[in-house]
Design a protein around this motif. Structure first.
Motif, short mmCIF file in Angstrom:
data_model
loop_
_atom_site.label_atom_id
_atom_site.label_comp_id
_atom_site.label_asym_id
_atom_site.label_seq_id
_atom_site.Cartn_x
_atom_site.Cartn_y
_atom_site.Cartn_z
N GLN A 156 9.87 -0.71 -2.05
CA GLN A 156 8.60 -0.17 -1.59
C GLN A 156 8.19 -0.73 -0.23
OE1 GLN A 156 9.01 -2.68 -3.56
NE2 GLN A 156 7.20 -3.94 -3.87
N LEU A 157 8.89 -1.73 0.26
CA LEU A 157 8.51 -2.42 1.49
C LEU A 157 9.11 -1.71 2.71
CD1 LEU A 157 7.18 -5.07 2.67
CD2 LEU A 157 9.49 -6.07 2.58
N ALA B 288 0.83 -1.20 0.00
CA ALA B 288 0.00 0.00 0.00
C ALA B 288 0.86 1.25 0.00
CB ALA B 288 -0.90 0.00 1.23
N PRO B 289 0.58 2.21 -0.89
CA PRO B 289 1.38 3.45 -0.92
C PRO B 289 1.22 4.28 0.35
CG PRO B 289 -0.53 3.60 -2.39
CD PRO B 289 -0.45 2.18 -1.93
N GLN B 290 0.04 4.22 0.95
CA GLN B 290 -0.19 4.89 2.23
C GLN B 290 0.04 3.88 3.35
OE1 GLN B 290 -0.74 8.20 2.41
NE2 GLN B 290 -0.62 8.25 0.19
N SER B 291 1.29 3.71 3.71
CA SER B 291 1.65 2.66 4.66
C SER B 291 1.57 3.14 6.11
CB SER B 291 3.06 2.16 4.36
OG SER B 291 3.50 1.27 5.36
N SER B 292 1.19 2.23 6.98
CA SER B 292 1.22 2.51 8.42
C SER B 292 2.65 2.54 8.95
CB SER B 292 0.42 1.44 9.18
OG SER B 292 -0.93 1.44 8.79
N PHE B 293 3.59 2.07 8.13
CA PHE B 293 4.96 1.86 8.61
C PHE B 293 6.00 2.73 7.89
CE2 PHE B 293 2.65 -2.30 8.71
CZ PHE B 293 2.29 -2.22 10.05
N ARG B 294 5.53 3.76 7.18
CA ARG B 294 6.46 4.68 6.54
C ARG B 294 5.79 6.05 6.45
NH1 ARG B 294 8.59 2.56 1.13
NH2 ARG B 294 10.29 1.68 2.39
N HIS B 295 6.40 7.04 7.09
CA HIS B 295 5.85 8.40 7.06
C HIS B 295 6.26 9.11 5.78
CE1 HIS B 295 4.22 8.01 10.97
NE2 HIS B 295 5.35 8.14 11.66
N TYR C 296 -1.09 -13.08 -0.78
CA TYR C 296 -2.14 -13.92 -1.36
C TYR C 296 -3.47 -13.75 -0.63
CZ TYR C 296 1.63 -16.30 -3.88
OH TYR C 296 2.70 -16.58 -4.68
N ALA C 297 -3.41 -13.25 0.61
CA ALA C 297 -4.63 -12.98 1.37
C ALA C 297 -5.09 -11.53 1.16
CB ALA C 297 -4.41 -13.24 2.85
N ASP C 298 -4.50 -10.85 0.15
CA ASP C 298 -4.88 -9.50 -0.25
C ASP C 298 -4.53 -8.44 0.78
OD1 ASP C 298 -6.01 -10.52 -2.62
OD2 ASP C 298 -7.88 -10.97 -1.58
N LEU C 299 -3.53 -8.70 1.61
CA LEU C 299 -3.06 -7.70 2.56
C LEU C 299 -1.97 -6.87 1.89
CD1 LEU C 299 -2.85 -10.00 5.69
CD2 LEU C 299 -4.50 -8.19 5.32
N THR C 300 -2.10 -5.56 1.99
CA THR C 300 -1.12 -4.68 1.34
C THR C 300 -0.43 -3.73 2.33
OG1 THR C 300 -2.82 -3.04 0.81
CG2 THR C 300 -2.36 -4.75 -0.86
N ASP C 301 -1.03 -3.52 3.50
CA ASP C 301 -0.39 -2.65 4.50
C ASP C 301 0.55 -3.51 5.33
OD1 ASP C 301 0.31 -0.54 6.06
OD2 ASP C 301 -1.68 -0.14 6.87
#
Length: 368
Positions: free
Chosen positions: A199-200, A11-18, A160-165
């Motif tokens: 991106q990770l 996800a581009p709007q990540s909880s783990f990158r400001h 595979y479980a569609d998690l992106t964040d």
């Protein structure tokens, strides 16, 4: 080891990158112990600039069954209380599907996957199955031993479980040479993962790598210098009374000073240089270990071939044993006692001597 590139949709709007480049800071006690401990610690951490997530260990994966294994479900109730009272997001570590179900039921905001679960494909598939259909942010701890493909495989199962964040945590690895760390950082693995997936988001658990307060700053600063997006710390209102890992937990006031030093890139008495020197020496040990293993394997093969051809005899074996022992004694007498682990040398040479005797002795004469 080289890992193959596989696509990851992060996800581009990540909880783990400001977006502004500031560090994501997560802190809290190693273990939830009481309602008072959780709330008082969280209230103090709430006042530290940059700390946005409160974490606490609810279930502790212990090697020995009689060790403290965490408070369990009641700890999740305390996490909910912390969230209500302070407004901090909450996080806890999970190791199986049941943990995930309970954490989600109690409104935990962020899940971190245990390193012991990361190495278990069955556990990861079950965790991913429970998370499917949610938008839960998930951090994956590195596997307990250095294996980049296991780390990537865990991420793929979440994908595979569609998690992106999603993001990862470098909390250090179990290796033969860990000193002076609790878990060796293996920065090379972290950098290789960043190269494969820029991106990770990558966070560093300084507490579990350092294992003691004196190394928390240099480990944290090293991680930031290498491009970590955030840091995890362990903080306790009374570290001396902590039920687990008291030596790596800080008072909230101490953590505030540490974070300010890292953000300001303060150089504290050469500690950064110390870590760099330790890492370099560790790499040298790894290279020497590889060379020693290669020599032993080559020697074993030569000895085996000699034995197959029935070269040698009992008499030559006995003579070689005596000569080997004499040379070993002379070498150990000349060696600097402060610089040589005589026990290690004796064990290795004795094992080689025994193998040579069993194969007819001629292998020993080749190196004696």
């Amino acid at each position: 080891m080289k890992a193959s590139r596989t696509p990851l949709n992060v996800a581009p709007q990540s909880s783990f990158r400001h977006a502004d480049g500031k560090l994501v800071l997560i802190a809290g006690p190693c273990s939830a112990e009481s309602e008072e401990q959780m709330l008082k610690t969280a209230q103090q951490l709430q006042n530290i600039k940059g700390v946005s997530v409160f974490r606490a260990g609810i279930w502790k994966s212990r090697t020995r069954p009689d060790s403290f294994k965490g408070v369990g479900l009641v700890g999740l109730q305390w996490l909910s209380m912390v969230k209500q009272e302070t407004g901090l997001r909450t996080a806890c570590e999970v190791a199986n599907a049941q943990h995930v179900e309970e954490a989600l039921k109690h409104g935990v905001d962020i899940l971190t996957v245990s390193g012991r679960a990361t190495v278990n494909p069955f556990a990861m598939e079950e965790i991913a199955a429970v998370l499917k259909g949610t938008s839960t942010p998930v951090l994956v701890n590195n596997p307990v031993y250095p294996n980049l493909n296991l780390w990537i495989g865990a991420l793929e199962r979440l994908q595979y479980a569609d998690l992106t964040d999603i993001g990862v945590i470098n909390r250090g690895f179990s290796t033969d040479e860990q000193s002076p760390y609790r878990n060796h950082p293996r920065w090379d693995h972290m950098l290789q993962l960043k190269e494969l997936y820029p991106q990770l988001p990558v966070l560093c658990d300084a507490a579990h790598i350092a294992g003691r307060r004196s190394l928390l700053y240099p480990v944290s600063q090293k991680a930031v210098d290498l491009g970590a997006d955030g840091l995890l710390f362990e903080s306790h209102m009374n570290p001396a009374a902590a039920l687990s890992s008291p030596q790596q937990q800080l008072l909230p006031q101490e953590l505030d000073l540490l974070i300010n030093a890292v953000v300001s890139n303060v150089k504290l008495g050469g500690t950064t240089e110390l870590v760099e020197q330790l890492d370099e020496l560790s790499q040298q040990i790894g290279s020497l270990d590889d060379a020693l293993l290669e020599l032993l394997l080559r020697r074993t093969e030569v000895s085996r071939r000699m034995s197959e051809r029935q070269m040698g005899s009992l008499q030559s074996s006995l003579q070689t044993t005596q000569r080997w022992q004499k040379q070993m004694d002379e070498w150990l007498q000349q060696a600097d006692p402060a610089a040589v682990d005589k026990g290690l040398v004796m064990s290795v040479l004795s094992a080689i001597q025994q193998q040579s005797t069993q194969s007819g002795g001629m292998g020993a004469s080749a190196v004696a």
